[in-house]
Structure formats: C-alpha cells, structure tokens
Design a protein around this motif. Structure first.
Motif, PDB file in Angstrom:
ATOM      1  N   CYS A 185     -16.701  22.396  38.378  1.00 20.01           N
ATOM      2  CA  CYS A 185     -15.753  23.231  37.632  1.00 20.01           C
ATOM      3  C   CYS A 185     -14.947  22.364  36.679  1.00 20.01           C
ATOM      4  O   CYS A 185     -14.425  21.315  37.075  1.00 20.01           O
TER       5      CYS A 185
ATOM      6  N   SER B  61     -19.260  29.991  42.842  1.00 25.79           N
ATOM      7  CA  SER B  61     -18.325  28.864  42.716  1.00 25.79           C
ATOM      8  C   SER B  61     -17.186  29.229  41.774  1.00 25.79           C
ATOM      9  O   SER B  61     -17.425  29.640  40.630  1.00 25.79           O
TER      10      SER B  61
ATOM     11  N   ARG C 195     -26.090  20.675  47.311  1.00 25.10           N
ATOM     12  CA  ARG C 195     -25.502  21.633  46.365  1.00 25.10           C
ATOM     13  C   ARG C 195     -24.185  21.054  45.843  1.00 25.10           C
ATOM     14  O   ARG C 195     -23.317  20.644  46.623  1.00 25.10           O
TER      15      ARG C 195
ATOM     16  N   ASP D 162     -22.696  20.616  50.904  1.00 22.35           N
ATOM     17  CA  ASP D 162     -22.139  21.406  49.801  1.00 22.35           C
ATOM     18  C   ASP D 162     -20.906  20.672  49.294  1.00 22.35           C
ATOM     19  O   ASP D 162     -19.922  20.514  50.025  1.00 22.35           O
TER      20      ASP D 162
ATOM     21  N   ARG E  70     -20.969  21.964  43.280  1.00 22.89           N
ATOM     22  CA  ARG E  70     -20.238  22.993  42.541  1.00 22.89           C
ATOM     23  C   ARG E  70     -19.319  22.276  41.557  1.00 22.89           C
ATOM     24  O   ARG E  70     -18.430  21.530  41.970  1.00 22.89           O
TER      25      ARG E  70
ATOM     26  N   ARG F 121     -14.976  28.551  46.972  1.00 25.47           N
ATOM     27  CA  ARG F 121     -16.383  28.946  47.058  1.00 25.47           C
ATOM     28  C   ARG F 121     -16.516  30.227  47.871  1.00 25.47           C
ATOM     29  O   ARG F 121     -15.776  30.460  48.827  1.00 25.47           O
TER      30      ARG F 121
ATOM     31  N   CYS G 145     -17.581  27.197  35.728  1.00 27.65           N
ATOM     32  CA  CYS G 145     -18.078  26.615  36.974  1.00 27.65           C
ATOM     33  C   CYS G 145     -19.583  26.833  37.081  1.00 27.65           C
ATOM     34  O   CYS G 145     -20.064  27.949  36.869  1.00 27.65           O
ATOM     35  N   TYR G 146     -20.310  25.773  37.407  1.00 25.76           N
ATOM     36  CA  TYR G 146     -21.755  25.830  37.622  1.00 25.76           C
ATOM     37  C   TYR G 146     -22.076  25.315  39.021  1.00 25.76           C
ATOM     38  O   TYR G 146     -21.370  24.465  39.559  1.00 25.76           O
ATOM     39  N   THR G 147     -23.174  25.811  39.581  1.00 26.35           N
ATOM     40  CA  THR G 147     -23.693  25.282  40.839  1.00 26.35           C
ATOM     41  C   THR G 147     -25.096  24.739  40.596  1.00 26.35           C
ATOM     42  O   THR G 147     -25.948  25.445  40.024  1.00 26.35           O
TER      43      THR G 147
ATOM     44  N   THR H 265     -17.943  19.848  46.111  1.00 25.81           N
ATOM     45  CA  THR H 265     -17.214  20.380  44.962  1.00 25.81           C
ATOM     46  C   THR H 265     -16.756  19.232  44.065  1.00 25.81           C
ATOM     47  O   THR H 265     -16.218  18.235  44.556  1.00 25.81           O
TER      48      THR H 265
END
Length: 535
Positions: free
Chosen positions: A205, A106, A201, A143, A203, A126, A247-249, A145
C-alpha cells in the motif's frame, strides 16, 4: 485483540495514539505511533467481521482515522472523515464500530486530521475470504504487509505551516518501506524471512503524501492477484507502479539461490529519483544481496500501459459489486455524467486546489450531522459545482462542496486532469469500475474505448497529466461520502468534495441511525435528536 463468536464474529482492538521519535531517513522526526508501533498495527479480519476499534487520543491536538477502501455499508457515520465525524479531542477516546461487509482484499487506515498522515498513524487492514469461499490461488506460506510512501523530514507541524502559508509541499526528502530504509552495509535486519521453494503473499500500500512509487523484488517476479478488493487476472510483473492511496496484493515464490535480496521502492515522475531498499532473507541463506539493483521504468506512458493490463478475474469466487442485480455493468444505462476538473489557483495570494472552480473548505460541523438534523442550509449548499466544468477556470470560490445524488442511480464520473502533475482520486463508500484512463480531453465518443467487460472494481484511480479517467459507479450505499485527492497537499488545500445519498424512505434498510456515542457539537449542539429511521 480478542474475538467473540455469535453471528458474524466481532474483533476488538484498543489503540493508544501517542507521539514518538521516528527516523525513516535517519533524521529524527516527531512521529505518531499506535500502541508504540510505526507503522501502526495490522488489522487482520475476515469478510463480514464486525470490527470494533477503541482509539485513545493521547496527542495534544484532535485526531481522526479513516478506513481507506472500507465501504461502511449504510454506515458513513464510521467513515472517519471530517465531513462525517468530529475529530477525537485530545485526552479522550472514540470507539469505531464497522463491518467489513461483503469485502475481501488489502486496505489501509490513516489519519485525515491536519498533516498527521505525514508522520505516521497509518497501517495495513486485510480482509481474508471466509473459509468456505475458494481463493483463486493456493494458500501462501505467509502473509506480509508493506506500507510504502514518501517521507518529509520537516515534521507534520512545519508541513501544515507551509500549506497554511499558501505554498505546496515541494519534493519529499525520500521514500521508505515500513518506516525503514536499508543501509546496505551488511548489518540490515530483514523485513521478512522466507523459505526456499515456498510462495508468499505481499500486500503493498502506498500510504505516502504525494509521490507515486515503483515497487519491485530483486531477481523475483510478482504475480498480481488482487487490487483494492478485487481478484485480478493473474499476470506476472517485474515491477508495479503503486500510486498514492492504492493497494496491490502479489504472490512471490522464493525460487532463487538462498541468500538476501532487496525489495526496492523508487519515486516516479519526480525530477530527482529517490530509492529505498529493504531486505528479504532466505532462511539458512548465505550471502548478502547483489549490488545490481533493478532500475525503475522511465516516463508515465509505461505506467499508463501497465494500467491497461489490469483485468478483473471474473471466474474467482468472492464478494463483488452487483449493480442493479447484474455483474454485467457495461449494459446498465448511465443516469448522470459528472466531470470533475482539477485546477490550481491563487486565492488572496495563497495557493488553493479546486474542483470545477470551487475549493473545498472543511466545515466546523460535519456535513452528515447537519444534514441528519435538518439544518444543512446553515453549513452548505447542495450542487454548488456544475456537472460540466467551465472551459476556462480562472476564479475560485471557497466553499464546502456537496453533490446531491439519487439512490440506486448509475453514474459516470470523469476525472479531468488539466495540470502537469499526476492525480490520484479516491471514492469513499464504494467500489467503482475503472473503465478507462486516456490522454487528452474526454468527450462522449470516448465511451467507445471503455472496458465494459472486466474493468477492475476498485476505489482509487490515477489520472496522468493532461489526461482523463472514467469510472462507473452504482450508487446503492446511502450516506455522505468523500471523493478526494489522495495527493495530500491537494486534499488539504481544497481538492475534495462529498456526495450525499439520502434514504428515500428514511429506513434502516438503507442507512443506519445516528450512533448514540457520536459527538453532537457545533450548530447541532443542544438540538433535540431527530426521530430514528423506521425499520
């Protein structure tokens, strides 16, 4: 966007950058939109894709985007920072060509010109794993963001005037989630919709200017699975501190009573806490979110302890850094140690932020360009800060900072925070091993405390007040690369530098040639193009 299948696939985007009114906190602000979107469109790519983005600048001022965390292997020409690229003039376009070589995870993009980042132009990027590469968790149902950040209602022009007058930006007016803040009046549209029993999921940031943020889901735990391009050991968290530029997922399972729930973001380490909420809606759920909002943690010791729980997942299959032919980075000899100490000083009555006694000044011609043309001495001097900062820094010089580095060396960088404000540092062109973050002053004996086994390989690291962070980095990517503060008033007022790695053999095996479409103005205008590198 469309895709061409031939070798590594190409994906194409055409972006039109314009002004438009945005109001994350309810106050209209002249924002920056990409294809009329705020935040900008997501780039959805796969490892080794060739990404082509044609950016049309319809603003009335120069504009430039950087691809935060994309390593641009052998290709700093596409990095999109002012040390490598001229900004795109108003009314013109420029096409970025880059490959997301051997990367997953990410990331984000954002503008680096002026204070444009304050009002938009940012979005998610991504990189999915290739189909034949197993991912260490089951495919998620969807998914999503989440671009989170602080927000100033003054607008980018006024913020620039504040910095140019020699002041810092002060405290942000609030925080946002994807450019929105839920009002909690029962009329909020959901950020995302989920189905009971499924796992999603997210993502996350932090695209803000200066504020660390704590992120959490009401009533749901998060399983951290990836961080800035590396799969992590999969620990569960009630909340995560996401510092500027990080950024983490996470994976979140919709396993609660079907209804609405809040996703919550709060400022950290500020005198006055700011909070933003968004709605996550269960499909066919009944009822609004509970008024019981989960609280953020208190103090930065909690955040430091959380950092120590992050570990690299060594069993996952994925592209990963391979310094000097060995994943065992802890056994490689360090060839150079550089300590970078940040300070705030006044120069001619105006605030400047410095590194080892020098405050960076943006060049009128990109540093990489003058170096390539062999006229670097007209713009900058190499190694104009010491590897070890003075014990006391009271006088600050204004210059471009470039450190000459040796190709394929293994370097230790110590970020020394001598101030009371938290720092966030980013390195372009690389992933580094974040081996330690500790309180106090670094000394060689502190190496005994390094994580030399499974430190996360990443590109951005926080440094707490009167503390230090140590990173190890294998310098195998030739080019001109920016090391910068992600705290944007600090970046604007001088807290950044560049490292230069030249190809020893002037070979395209190490670094690509100057692209044909790169603007050549400034001190190199009219000069004959240098002969290309050999194959």
């Amino acid at each position: 966007m469309f895709m061409v299948e031939c070798g590594d696939p190409y994906i194409f985007f055409e972006w039109h950058v314009t002004y438009g009114t945005v109001s994350p906190l309810g106050v209209p602000v002249k924002g920056i939109l990409i294809n009329n979107e705020f935040p900008g469109p997501n780039i959805n790519s796969t490892t080794n894709n060739n990404v082509v983005v044609n950016v049309f600048n319809n603003l009335d001022e120069p504009f430039l985007i950087t691809w935060h965390g994309i390593q641009q292997r052998k290709n700093s020409w596409q990095d999109g920072v002012l040390g490598t690229n001229f900004p795109i003039p108003p009314g013109t376009n420029y096409t970025y060509h880059f490959q997301v070589k051997d990367q997953i995870g990410s990331y984000m993009y954002y503008p680096v010109t002026s204070m444009h980042k304050a009002v938009g132009g940012f979005g998610g990027l991504r990189i999915n794993s290739r189909a034949m590469i197993p991912v260490p968790y089951d495919p998620p149902a969807d998914d999503y963001t989440l671009m989170i950040g602080d927000w100033f209602n003054k607008g980018h022009t006024e913020l620039k005037k504040i910095l140019d007058s020699g002041r810092n930006l002060g405290r942000a007016d609030g925080v946002h989630i994807n450019g929105k803040v839920a009002k909690g009046d029962g009329k909020d549209e959901p950020l995302f919709t989920v189905e009971a029993g499924k796992t999603y999921r997210y993502r996350i940031c932090n695209a803000g200017l200066k504020t660390s943020l704590n992120f959490r889901f009401q009533g749901h735990t998060m399983k951290l699975v990836e961080m800035e391009g590396s799969h992590t050991v999969q620990n569960d968290y009630e909340s995560l501190d996401v510092h500027v530029g990080q950024c983490y997922t996470v994976l979140v399972t919709a396993d609660k009573e079907p209804r609405d729930y809040y996703v919550v973001v709060s400022s950290r380490f500020t005198k006055r806490e700011s909070t933003a909420m968004g709605i996550i809606r269960y499909l066919n759920g009944k009822g609004g979110p509970s008024s019981d909002i989960p609280k953020p943690p208190i103090g930065w010791a909690w955040s430091l302890n959380q950092f120590r729980t992050f570990r690299w997942n060594l069993t996952a299959s994925a592209a990963r850094p391979n310094p000097q032919g060995s994943y065992k980075y802890g056994g490689i000899n360090i060839t150079r140690t550089i300590t970078l100490a940040n300070t705030a000083e006044k120069v001619d009555g105006k605030l400047r932020y410095a590194i080892n006694g020098v405050s960076f000044v943006e060049p009128t011609t990109p540093l990489k360009l003058v170096e390539y043309y062999g006229v670097a001495d007209k713009v900058f001097k190499y190694n104009n800060i010491p590897d070890e900062p003075p014990a006391e820094i009271s006088k600050v010089a204004l210059e471009s900072i470039v450190l000459n580095m040796t190709h394929k060396s293994f370097v230790e960088i110590i970020f020394e925070n001598r101030e009371t404000a938290l720092q966030s540092w980013h390195v372009d062109g690389y992933a580094f091993f974040a081996v330690a973050v500790e309180i106090g002053k670094w000394s060689p004996e502190k190496r005994m405390n390094y994580n030399l086994l499974d430190a996360v390989s990443r590109h951005t690291i926080q440094v707490f007040p009167h503390s230090w962070a140590a990173i190890l980095i294998s310098l195998d990517n030739c080019g001109m690369w920016n090391i910068r503060s992600e705290i944007w008033d600090r970046h604007y007022l001088g807290q950044q530098l560049y490292i230069s790695l030249l190809s020893p053999n002037r070979s395209v095996r190490d670094e690509y040639n100057l692209p044909d479409d790169v603007m050549t103005c400034g001190v190199v205008e009219g000069m004959p193009r240098p002969p290309p590198f050999s194959s």
